[in-house]
Design an enzyme around this catalytic site. Structure first.
Site, PDB file in Angstrom:
ATOM      1  N   ASP A 172      39.859 -28.710 -42.287  1.00  0.00           N
ATOM      2  CA  ASP A 172      40.446 -28.581 -43.626  1.00  0.00           C
ATOM      3  C   ASP A 172      40.345 -29.924 -44.349  1.00  0.00           C
ATOM      4  O   ASP A 172      40.295 -30.973 -43.707  1.00  0.00           O
ATOM      5  CB  ASP A 172      41.921 -28.164 -43.520  1.00  0.00           C
ATOM      6  N   LYS A 181      48.084 -31.370 -43.680  1.00  0.00           N
ATOM      7  CA  LYS A 181      48.147 -30.056 -43.026  1.00  0.00           C
ATOM      8  C   LYS A 181      47.488 -30.113 -41.647  1.00  0.00           C
ATOM      9  O   LYS A 181      48.012 -29.578 -40.662  1.00  0.00           O
ATOM     10  CB  LYS A 181      47.432 -29.022 -43.908  1.00  0.00           C
ATOM     11  N   THR A 233      40.144 -17.496 -51.850  1.00  0.00           N
ATOM     12  CA  THR A 233      39.363 -17.049 -53.016  1.00  0.00           C
ATOM     13  C   THR A 233      40.357 -16.468 -54.020  1.00  0.00           C
ATOM     14  O   THR A 233      40.393 -15.265 -54.237  1.00  0.00           O
ATOM     15  CB  THR A 233      38.319 -15.979 -52.622  1.00  0.00           C
ATOM     16  N   GLU A 240      37.817  -9.936 -42.566  1.00  0.00           N
ATOM     17  CA  GLU A 240      39.008  -9.795 -41.709  1.00  0.00           C
ATOM     18  C   GLU A 240      39.965  -8.800 -42.343  1.00  0.00           C
ATOM     19  O   GLU A 240      39.892  -8.555 -43.540  1.00  0.00           O
ATOM     20  CB  GLU A 240      39.674 -11.164 -41.548  1.00  0.00           C
ATOM     21  N   ASN A 284      41.101  -2.544 -49.105  1.00  0.00           N
ATOM     22  CA  ASN A 284      42.312  -2.968 -49.802  1.00  0.00           C
ATOM     23  C   ASN A 284      42.561  -2.147 -51.063  1.00  0.00           C
ATOM     24  O   ASN A 284      43.708  -1.877 -51.414  1.00  0.00           O
ATOM     25  CB  ASN A 284      42.251  -4.466 -50.112  1.00  0.00           C
ATOM     26  N   ALA A 301      57.390   4.510 -51.060  1.00  0.00           N
ATOM     27  CA  ALA A 301      57.603   4.199 -52.476  1.00  0.00           C
ATOM     28  C   ALA A 301      58.656   3.108 -52.587  1.00  0.00           C
ATOM     29  O   ALA A 301      59.542   2.996 -51.740  1.00  0.00           O
ATOM     30  CB  ALA A 301      58.063   5.446 -53.212  1.00  0.00           C
ATOM     31  N   GLY A 302      58.565   2.299 -53.625  1.00  0.00           N
ATOM     32  CA  GLY A 302      59.536   1.223 -53.811  1.00  0.00           C
ATOM     33  C   GLY A 302      59.119   0.332 -54.960  1.00  0.00           C
ATOM     34  O   GLY A 302      58.593   0.827 -55.964  1.00  0.00           O
ATOM     35  N   CYS A 324      46.754 -10.688 -51.202  1.00  0.00           N
ATOM     36  CA  CYS A 324      45.507  -9.920 -51.087  1.00  0.00           C
ATOM     37  C   CYS A 324      45.407  -8.742 -52.052  1.00  0.00           C
ATOM     38  O   CYS A 324      44.576  -8.749 -52.957  1.00  0.00           O
ATOM     39  CB  CYS A 324      45.340  -9.425 -49.657  1.00  0.00           C
TER      40      CYS A 324
HETATM   41  C1  UDX Z   1      46.827  -6.408 -46.692  1.00  0.00           C
HETATM   42  C2  UDX Z   1      46.029  -5.411 -45.866  1.00  0.00           C
HETATM   43  O1  UDX Z   1      46.916  -4.478 -45.247  1.00  0.00           O
HETATM   44  C3  UDX Z   1      45.218  -6.153 -44.820  1.00  0.00           C
HETATM   45  O2  UDX Z   1      44.421  -5.246 -44.079  1.00  0.00           O
HETATM   46  C4  UDX Z   1      44.323  -7.170 -45.517  1.00  0.00           C
HETATM   47  O3  UDX Z   1      43.590  -7.921 -44.585  1.00  0.00           O
HETATM   48  C5  UDX Z   1      45.151  -8.112 -46.380  1.00  0.00           C
HETATM   49  O4  UDX Z   1      45.947  -7.364 -47.285  1.00  0.00           O
HETATM   50  P1  UDX Z   1      49.080  -7.780 -46.312  1.00  0.00           P
HETATM   51  O5  UDX Z   1      48.844  -8.389 -47.648  1.00  0.00           O
HETATM   52  O6  UDX Z   1      49.515  -8.647 -45.179  1.00  0.00           O
HETATM   53  O7  UDX Z   1      47.755  -7.036 -45.821  1.00  0.00           O
HETATM   54  O8  UDX Z   1      50.220  -6.691 -46.506  1.00  0.00           O
HETATM   55  P2  UDX Z   1      50.402  -5.126 -46.347  1.00  0.00           P
HETATM   56  O9  UDX Z   1      51.148  -4.824 -45.115  1.00  0.00           O
HETATM   57  O10 UDX Z   1      49.142  -4.393 -46.580  1.00  0.00           O
HETATM   58  O11 UDX Z   1      51.386  -4.854 -47.572  1.00  0.00           O
HETATM   59  C6  UDX Z   1      51.004  -5.170 -48.901  1.00  0.00           C
HETATM   60  C7  UDX Z   1      52.106  -4.858 -49.865  1.00  0.00           C
HETATM   61  O12 UDX Z   1      52.264  -3.457 -50.017  1.00  0.00           O
HETATM   62  C8  UDX Z   1      53.486  -5.395 -49.464  1.00  0.00           C
HETATM   63  O13 UDX Z   1      54.102  -5.939 -50.621  1.00  0.00           O
HETATM   64  C9  UDX Z   1      54.221  -4.168 -48.973  1.00  0.00           C
HETATM   65  O14 UDX Z   1      55.609  -4.271 -49.136  1.00  0.00           O
HETATM   66  C10 UDX Z   1      53.632  -3.092 -49.882  1.00  0.00           C
HETATM   67  N1  UDX Z   1      53.689  -1.730 -49.321  1.00  0.00           N
HETATM   68  C11 UDX Z   1      53.030  -1.433 -48.174  1.00  0.00           C
HETATM   69  C12 UDX Z   1      54.381  -0.742 -50.012  1.00  0.00           C
HETATM   70  O15 UDX Z   1      54.964  -0.982 -51.075  1.00  0.00           O
HETATM   71  N2  UDX Z   1      54.395   0.535 -49.510  1.00  0.00           N
HETATM   72  C13 UDX Z   1      53.755   0.864 -48.367  1.00  0.00           C
HETATM   73  O16 UDX Z   1      53.823   2.044 -47.975  1.00  0.00           O
HETATM   74  C14 UDX Z   1      53.057  -0.151 -47.678  1.00  0.00           C
END
Ligand code: UDX
Length: 478
Positions: free
Chosen positions: A55, A60, A111, A177, A243, A287-288, A295
């Site tokens: 890095d 870090k 990125t 990944e 995604n 839902a929420g 990401c």
């Molecule tokens: C995501 C992808 O899942 C992963 O495969 C990729 O490599 C990077 O992006 P991450 O960002 O760690 O991973 O979180 P994830 O568990 O996917 O949740 C993303 C967001 O969606 C969170 O804010 C979570 O609270 C929300 N979520 C997830 C919902 O609101 N409802 C759901 O049913 C699932």
């Protein structure tokens, strides 16, 4: 030698290829020791590889070398200590050292979304390649892991040729990944699939060698890890398509939540009922307040921007809608707060002057300290704008949240946070909140009103304890 794609897909791997360094197993560098690179570096050392984390951020790197992670990820701390101890894991800021050490160099830099639009900022990818390539003096493989717009791998290949200046025979591959924060260690050690975007048999077989530890672990556990061999473009698209699908699934159920709110239906029962159909499945239908993080939001925007450039913007127009649904859910919490508190809408929107609101949760999801594009913090900002006095508590995210939203007050414990509150909003589903005792909390607040922004509380128990409860996409429980 360049092999046309179909032959790579059908040919069996040659078996172990010799690492150009002469080492027994390929030596690996992970360039960029953020969330992605640091996790990979530690986990591949755990799998038995010699690893160097690289890095440009000196402090870090010093921290990592001293055994301190710059972020929270369950289980990673222990593995970092253990593997620093084995002598297989080192860290450096020196690209010459990285080039001399590595057979395979993984690009793991960020990125982010560009400041001037929706597209991805590739400047860190360029600087990583520009810094490494001139030092390469023997054959090596540069593997992209960062999430990038389709076409980046071809561009990286050109950059390598430009900066390596013919000093070495350097090949490029792409292997996206799929780490989920909170489960990242498992996702690296036990991936549900690996993707090798390659142009040559050598690159493909080097990637097999690099993942031998992953395949061996799977074999000892009687599992298989599917490998999909693709061209560059497909490998790049796999990540953004995956995604986008996940984001769409979440926004779909949140759109249903809006319809439920208009009809008195319950979105949690609706999700359960449709999820029994295995073609739909019950995952990612919670839902929420919607999705956030480093990401999903940026990836769906960068994907739309790239599609526009490619002349297929219309194909991804739905992702704009996915984004809008997601943003509306954040505002819905403010709307619910205004209704629950019986407050009026002023000329600048809801007026919550003089009201004490406690927000439980700052991170974009539980078991993480990551607040990037966090729905919880977005709601906090909106609540602050209404004039409310907002206090926030989160088990891991306070430090990062304070930096992002200094206008709010931060509490050190759950009890401190809710003391004297007129309204409590649960916006990240940490176990501590899900298991909280509504009777005990009820004794601390000024008004027993709760908004369950993640539909993660047992509404009947909270209502029995005297709370006015509002979920997302759920009827009012009395
Ligand atoms: C995501 C992808 O899942 C992963 O495969 C990729 O490599 C990077 O992006 P991450 O960002 O760690 O991973 O979180 P994830 O568990 O996917 O949740 C993303 C967001 O969606 C969170 O804010 C979570 O609270 C929300 N979520 C997830 C919902 O609101 N409802 C759901 O049913 C699932």
């Amino acid at each position: 030698m360049t092999i046309p794609y179909p032959s790579i897909q059908t040919l069996p791997p040659l078996g172990a290829v010799s690492p150009p360094s002469g080492a027994q197993r390929p030596r690996l560098t992970f360039i960029g020791t953020g969330y992605l690179g640091a996790t990979y570096a530690v986990c591949f050392a755990e799998l038995g590889y010699e690893v160097l984390g690289v890095d440009v951020d000196g402090p870090k790197i010093d921290k990592l070398a001293a055994g301190t992670l710059p972020f929270h990820e369950p289980g990673l701390d222990e593995l970092l200590h253990k593997n620093l101890g084995t002598g297989r894991l080192h860290f450096t800021t020196d690209y010459a050292e990285a080039a001399a050490f590595g057979d395979v160099h993984f690009i793991c830099v960020g990125t982010p979304q560009r400041a001037d639009g929706m597209a991805a900022d590739l400047s860190y990818v360029e600087s990583a390649v520009a810094a490494l390539a001139p030092h390469l003096t023997r054959k090596a493989l540069i593997v992209g892991k960062s999430t990038v717009p389709v076409g980046t791998a071809e561009w990286v290949e050109q950059l390598v040729h430009k900066y390596a200046a013919g000093l070495a025979d350097v090949e490029v591959a792409w292997s996206p990944e799929f780490l989920q924060e909170g489960y990242a260690v498992e996702d690296v050690l036990r991936p549900n699939r690996v993707i090798f975007g390659v142009k040559t048999e050598w690159a493909r077989d080097m990637l097999y060698s690099v993942h031998k530890g992953v395949f061996d672990l799977a074999a000892t556990e009687d599992r298989e890890v599917p490998v999909v061999i693709t061209d560059f473009a497909t490998a790049e698209l796999v990540k953004v398509a995956a995604n986008s699908f996940l984001a769409t699934k979440i926004s779909f159920i949140n759109a249903m939540a809006e319809v439920c709110e208009a009809t008195g239906a319950d979105v949690t029962l609706l999700a359960k009922a449709i999820g029994y159909d295995s073609r739909i499945g019950n995952k990612f239908l919670r839902a929420g307040v919607g999705f956030g993080g480093g990401c999903l939001p940026k990836d769906i925007r960068a994907f739309q921007a790239r599609a526009q450039e490619l002349g297929v913007g219309e194909a991804l127009r739905f992702l704009h809608e996915v984004d809008l649904i997601n943003q509306r859910r954040r505002q819905r919490v403010v709307q619910l707060a205004t209704e629950l508190l019986g407050r009026a809408y002023g000329p600048n929107g809801p007026d919550l002057q003089g009201v004490k609101v406690t927000v439980l949760g700052a991170t974009f999801k539980p078991n993480s300290d990551d607040v990037r594009d966090s729905p919880a913090l977005s709601v906090v900002r909106r609540l602050v704008r209404t004039g409310a006095q907002v206090t926030v508590y989160d088990p891991e995210g306070i430090e990062n949240a304070c930096r992002d939203v200094p206008q709010a007050t931060y509490a050190k414990t759950l009890n401190d946070a809710v003391a004297g509150a007129d309204l409590v909003c649960v916006l990240t589903e940490w176990e501590e909140f899900r298991n909280a005792d509504p009777q005990a909390l009820g004794a601390l607040v000024a008004g027993r009103r709760v908004i369950d922004g993640r539909n993660c509380l047992d509404s009947a128990v909270w209502v029995r304890a005297g709370w006015e409860y509002r979920g997302m996409g759920r009827p009012v429980v009395r």
